[in-house]
Write a protein that holds these residues in place. Structure first.
Motif, PDB file in Angstrom:
ATOM      1  N   UNK A  80       0.715  -1.219  -0.077  1.00 55.98           N
ATOM      2  CA  UNK A  80      -0.054  -0.101  -0.074  1.00 55.98           C
ATOM      3  C   UNK A  80       0.941   1.227   0.037  1.00 55.98           C
ATOM      4  N   UNK A  81       0.467   2.037  -0.797  1.00 50.71           N
ATOM      5  CA  UNK A  81       1.354   3.549  -0.884  1.00 50.71           C
ATOM      6  C   UNK A  81       0.491   4.773  -1.172  1.00 50.71           C
ATOM      7  N   UNK A  82       0.962   5.884  -0.527  1.00 53.82           N
ATOM      8  CA  UNK A  82       0.416   7.136  -0.842  1.00 53.82           C
ATOM      9  C   UNK A  82       1.666   7.940  -1.244  1.00 53.82           C
ATOM     10  N   UNK A  83       1.633   8.574  -2.437  1.00 51.85           N
ATOM     11  CA  UNK A  83       2.383   9.426  -3.056  1.00 51.85           C
ATOM     12  C   UNK A  83       1.611  10.867  -3.250  1.00 51.85           C
ATOM     13  N   UNK A  84       2.530  11.888  -3.255  1.00 51.15           N
ATOM     14  CA  UNK A  84       2.017  13.083  -3.219  1.00 51.15           C
ATOM     15  C   UNK A  84       2.873  14.085  -3.847  1.00 51.15           C
ATOM     16  N   UNK A  85       2.439  15.200  -4.240  1.00 56.91           N
ATOM     17  CA  UNK A  85       3.080  16.134  -5.013  1.00 56.91           C
ATOM     18  C   UNK A  85       2.183  17.537  -4.780  1.00 56.91           C
ATOM     19  N   UNK A  86       3.056  18.799  -4.642  1.00 58.41           N
ATOM     20  CA  UNK A  86       2.170  20.030  -4.451  1.00 58.41           C
ATOM     21  C   UNK A  86       3.122  21.262  -4.876  1.00 58.41           C
ATOM     22  N   UNK A  87       2.481  22.334  -5.206  1.00 60.51           N
ATOM     23  CA  UNK A  87       2.923  23.697  -5.318  1.00 60.51           C
ATOM     24  C   UNK A  87       3.722  23.876  -3.991  1.00 60.51           C
ATOM     25  N   UNK A  88       5.023  24.529  -4.086  1.00 55.65           N
ATOM     26  CA  UNK A  88       5.949  24.922  -2.866  1.00 55.65           C
ATOM     27  C   UNK A  88       4.709  25.866  -2.185  1.00 55.65           C
ATOM     28  N   UNK A  89       4.368  25.443  -0.820  1.00 56.25           N
ATOM     29  CA  UNK A  89       3.325  26.075   0.096  1.00 56.25           C
ATOM     30  C   UNK A  89       1.962  26.068  -0.452  1.00 56.25           C
ATOM     31  N   UNK A  90       1.829  25.292  -1.625  1.00 57.16           N
ATOM     32  CA  UNK A  90       0.357  25.511  -2.152  1.00 57.16           C
ATOM     33  C   UNK A  90      -0.487  24.108  -2.148  1.00 57.16           C
ATOM     34  N   UNK A  91      -1.488  24.292  -2.960  1.00 57.46           N
ATOM     35  CA  UNK A  91      -2.193  22.960  -3.129  1.00 57.46           C
ATOM     36  C   UNK A  91      -1.427  21.833  -3.649  1.00 57.46           C
ATOM     37  N   UNK A  92      -2.204  20.639  -3.607  1.00 64.06           N
ATOM     38  CA  UNK A  92      -1.456  19.665  -4.091  1.00 64.06           C
ATOM     39  C   UNK A  92      -2.180  18.355  -4.136  1.00 64.06           C
ATOM     40  N   UNK A  93      -2.038  17.039  -4.689  1.00 64.50           N
ATOM     41  CA  UNK A  93      -2.492  16.043  -4.687  1.00 64.50           C
ATOM     42  C   UNK A  93      -1.835  14.857  -4.007  1.00 64.50           C
ATOM     43  N   UNK A  94      -2.637  13.947  -3.546  1.00 61.57           N
ATOM     44  CA  UNK A  94      -2.340  12.684  -3.098  1.00 61.57           C
ATOM     45  C   UNK A  94      -2.970  11.609  -4.091  1.00 61.57           C
ATOM     46  N   UNK A  95      -1.936  10.452  -4.117  1.00 62.05           N
ATOM     47  CA  UNK A  95      -2.583   9.397  -4.955  1.00 62.05           C
ATOM     48  C   UNK A  95      -2.150   8.320  -4.424  1.00 62.05           C
ATOM     49  N   UNK A  96      -3.437   7.265  -3.830  1.00 55.44           N
ATOM     50  CA  UNK A  96      -3.187   6.283  -3.093  1.00 55.44           C
ATOM     51  C   UNK A  96      -3.466   5.012  -4.040  1.00 55.44           C
ATOM     52  N   UNK A  97      -2.475   3.849  -3.619  1.00 55.62           N
ATOM     53  CA  UNK A  97      -2.613   2.884  -4.515  1.00 55.62           C
ATOM     54  C   UNK A  97      -2.302   1.534  -3.553  1.00 55.62           C
ATOM     55  N   UNK A  98      -2.991   0.537  -3.809  1.00 50.95           N
ATOM     56  CA  UNK A  98      -2.435  -1.034  -3.130  1.00 50.95           C
ATOM     57  C   UNK A  98      -2.581  -1.853  -4.268  1.00 50.95           C
ATOM     58  N   UNK A  99      -1.861  -2.977  -3.843  1.00 51.40           N
ATOM     59  CA  UNK A  99      -1.742  -3.979  -4.941  1.00 51.40           C
ATOM     60  C   UNK A  99      -1.065  -5.318  -4.238  1.00 51.40           C
ATOM     61  N   UNK A 100      -0.739  -6.033  -5.234  1.00 47.82           N
ATOM     62  CA  UNK A 100       0.038  -7.433  -4.977  1.00 47.82           C
ATOM     63  C   UNK A 100       1.623  -7.251  -4.757  1.00 47.82           C
ATOM     64  N   UNK A 101       2.157  -6.298  -5.418  1.00 46.73           N
ATOM     65  CA  UNK A 101       3.458  -6.316  -5.317  1.00 46.73           C
ATOM     66  C   UNK A 101       4.121  -4.829  -5.084  1.00 46.73           C
TER      67      UNK A 101
END
Length: 157
Positions: A80-101
Motif C-alpha cells: 500500500x502506498x501514498x504518493x504526493x506532489x504539491x506547489x511549494x506551500x500551495x495545494x497538491x494531490x495525493x495518489x493512493x494505490x494498493x496491490x500485490x507487489x
C-alpha cells in the motif's frame, strides 16, 4: 488547515478485519472511525511523515484520512502506498494505490501523480512516496496500510 500526518503500519490476524485493525494500531489510529477523503491537499497544510500520532481526540470520533490498504491471506506480498506532489506551500494531490507487489504499486503511484498533474494548472514540486509492504502467513491474514491523516478527530453524533 493544520497538519496532515503520513502514517503507516502492518498487521496480522485471524480475519481480514482483525489484520486491518492491527495495522491501524501500528499506525496509531485504531481508536477512530476513519472518514475517507478524496486526494486534494489544501494549500495551507503542513505534511509530516513518519511521526508518532499524538492524541487526536476521544476514541470513537471521526478522523478524516486518505487511505491506501491491502489485505491478503495468500502468503504473498501486498503493498500500500501514498504518493504526493504539491506547489511549494500551495495545494497538491495525493495518489493512493494498493496491490500485490511493491514495484507495481510504486509505478502506479507515479503514473497516477503524472495524470493528476495533467488535470491541474498548478506548478508542482517534487514527488514524495510512503510505501508499506507485508506478507501473510498460511495461518493468518496480513494488511499493509498508509494513511494521510488530516488534522484532529471530530464528533460524529
Amino acid at each position: 488547515m493544520g497538519t496532515i500526518r503520513i502514517v503507516s503500519g502492518t498487521g496480522t490476524g485471524p480475519t481480514p478485519t482483525a489484520a486491518y485493525d492491527a495495522a491501524l494500531a501500528e499506525a496509531g489510529v485504531h481508536n477512530y472511525n476513519l472518514i475517507t477523503l478524496s486526494s486534494v491537499i489544501p494549500a495551507n497544510a503542513t505534511i509530516e511523515v513518519g511521526v508518532d500520532v499524538p492524541n487526536l481526540g476521544p476514541p470513537g470520533q471521526g478522523l478524516p484520512v486518505v487511505e491506501a490498504e491491502a489485505t491478503t491471506d495468500s502468503g504473498e506480498e501486498v503493498a500500500a502506498a501514498i504518493g504526493w506532489t504539491r506547489e511549494p506551500e500551495g495545494p497538491g494531490i495525493f495518489y493512493e494505490v494498493s496491490g500485490a507487489d511493491e514495484e507495481t504499486v510504486r509505478n502506479d503511484v507515479r503514473a497516477g501523480l503524472e495524470a493528476g498533474r495533467g488535470l491541474r494548472e498548478w506548478s508542482f514540486g517534487e514527488e514524495n512516496l510512503v510505501i508499506e509492504t507485508t506478507d501473510a502467513t498460511e495461518e493468518e491474514y496480513a494488511t499493509a496500510i498508509v494513511l494521510a491523516v488530516y488534522g484532529q478527530s471530530h464528533a460524529l453524533v
